[in-house]
Design an enzyme around this catalytic site. Structure first.
Site, mmCIF file in Angstrom:
data_model
loop_
_atom_site.group_PDB
_atom_site.id
_atom_site.type_symbol
_atom_site.label_atom_id
_atom_site.label_comp_id
_atom_site.label_asym_id
_atom_site.label_seq_id
_atom_site.Cartn_x
_atom_site.Cartn_y
_atom_site.Cartn_z
ATOM 1 N N ARG A 1 0.827 -1.222 0.000
ATOM 2 C CA ARG A 1 0.000 0.000 0.000
ATOM 3 C C ARG A 1 0.861 1.272 0.000
ATOM 4 O O ARG A 1 0.527 2.273 0.636
ATOM 5 C CB ARG A 1 -0.984 0.014 1.180
ATOM 6 N N SER B 1 -11.349 -2.031 2.777
ATOM 7 C CA SER B 1 -10.697 -2.462 4.027
ATOM 8 C C SER B 1 -10.125 -1.246 4.726
ATOM 9 O O SER B 1 -9.312 -0.518 4.156
ATOM 10 C CB SER B 1 -9.557 -3.430 3.717
ATOM 11 N N GLU C 1 -5.439 1.754 6.664
ATOM 12 C CA GLU C 1 -5.050 1.755 5.247
ATOM 13 C C GLU C 1 -5.730 2.951 4.578
ATOM 14 O O GLU C 1 -5.167 3.631 3.733
ATOM 15 C CB GLU C 1 -5.513 0.457 4.587
#
Ligand SMILES: Cc1cc2nc3c(=O)[nH]c(=O)nc-3n(C[C@H](O)[C@H](O)[C@H](O)COP(=O)(O)OP(=O)(O)OC[C@H]3O[C@@H](n4cnc5c(N)ncnc54)[C@H](O)[C@@H]3O)c2cc1C
Length: 297
Positions: free
Chosen positions: A170, A220, A290
């Site tokens: 990420r 998420s 995230e």
């Protein structure tokens, strides 16, 4: 304060525009100024302007991986979704930053190019996908991107190859150099249309079976902590269904927080905080977000 609508009459610009109209969570306060450039030249004009006037700048794609706080965003916010051309040259697909990742996978499929199937259901833009190194089902953006054109804060435009993008979990170098991704080149392999389509359909079915796609969310919320799965920790902590205001830990997928009833960004932040505290207390694991949290309180 300068009026950006007068400064750039040819660009679609709105003042005090509620960002909840654009975010996947349906939350977020107003952008002081919200611009929808339609060309690289328009993006560059806006970036030059904010640099010269020392104005804060925020860039958004599909707003599917962020929570904009209820106070909104200072200065100029740019949404790139009108910069959305996708072209194909031999085994390469070149997509502008505002093109949707899903549309890009469909173009690749229709040219019988394989390698992008994993992204069939990722609802972000190409710019957001490069910025985040979006991934799913074992695939990651970093495995297929061979070049990205980036507008740097000083106004220069630079090409970054795969190495220069410094991808990680990420992460990409665009998070560090504060550039704006303008386009990305995906280098794929010739494949069979039917096989590519079958794989994409299968992944989309698996996604629909597991994820609460009927409700607003930002995907998420937490990164995968080393050695654990965020969703399992949240499930095991008994947090599914935990609700604050209109935001709820999804009962279908513990890693998602859904907007069930006019939830605000504050509701989302309260749920995130509660989940982090509870998981830390029960399992001693720190959950890092995230999803990007931006804007003023
Ligand atoms: C239902 C659902 C499912 C999801 N599934 C997945 C999944 O399987 N895998 C996955 O990785 N993600 C998933 N996501 C999250 C999200 O779609 C990805 O992270 C996506 O890459 C974000 O792209 P975006 O255009 O929406 O970015 P935004 O949310 O608009 O922005 C995210 C960040 O990227 C920056 N950014 C956006 N565009 C640019 C640009 N052109 N240049 C520089 N910076 C930019 C923004 O400033 C911001 O910091 C999911 C989200 C939802 C809602």
């Amino acid at each position: 304060m300068a009026n950006l609508m007068n400064e750039f009459p040819e660009i679609d610009i709105k003042q005090d525009e509620p960002l909840m109209n654009y975010t996947y969570t349906h939350t977020g306060g107003p952008a002081d100024w919200l611009a929808f450039p339609e060309s690289v030249d328009q993006v560059k004009q806006l970036v030059d302007y904010v640099r010269e006037h020392e104005m804060p700048l925020t860039v958004l794609g599909n707003a599917s991986n962020l929570i904009v706080r209820d106070g909104g965003i200072d200065g100029l916010t740019i949404i790139l979704t009108r910069l959305n051309k996708i072209t194909v040259k031999d085994n390469q697909v070149i997509a502008q930053a505002g093109a949707s990742y899903i549309d890009t996978t469909i173009v690749a499929r229709d040219h019988s190019l394989t390698g992008l199937e994993f992204a069939a259901g990722i609802p972000g833009s190409i710019g957001g996908a490069v910025f985040m190194n979006a991934g799913a089902y074992g695939g990651e953006t970093q495995f297929v991107v061979t070049d990205a054109t980036v507008l740097l804060p000083d106004g220069t435009i630079k090409h970054f190859d795969n190495q220069g993008l410094d991808f990680g979990y990420r992460h990409s170098s665009v998070q560090d150099n504060h550039g704006i991704v303008l386009d990305a080149t995906f280098t794929l392999k010739p494949g069979k249309h039917d096989e590519i389509k079958a794989k994409m359909d299968d992944l989309n079915e698996r996604r629909a079976a597991k994820q609460p796609l009927d409700l607003p969310s930002c995907g998420s919320v937490f990164k995968r902590p080393k050695g654990y799965f965020a969703g399992k920790l949240i499930h095991d902590a008994g947090l599914q269904g935990y609700t604050h205001g209109g935001a709820q830990v999804s009962t279908k997928h513990a890693g998602f927080i859904v907007n069930i009833d006019h939830g605000t960004a504050n509701d989302y932040l309260a749920v995130i905080h509660h989940v982090q505290e509870t998981v830390k207390a029960k399992f001693g694991v720190d959950l890092e977000t995230e999803v990007r949290i931006i804007g003023r309180d």
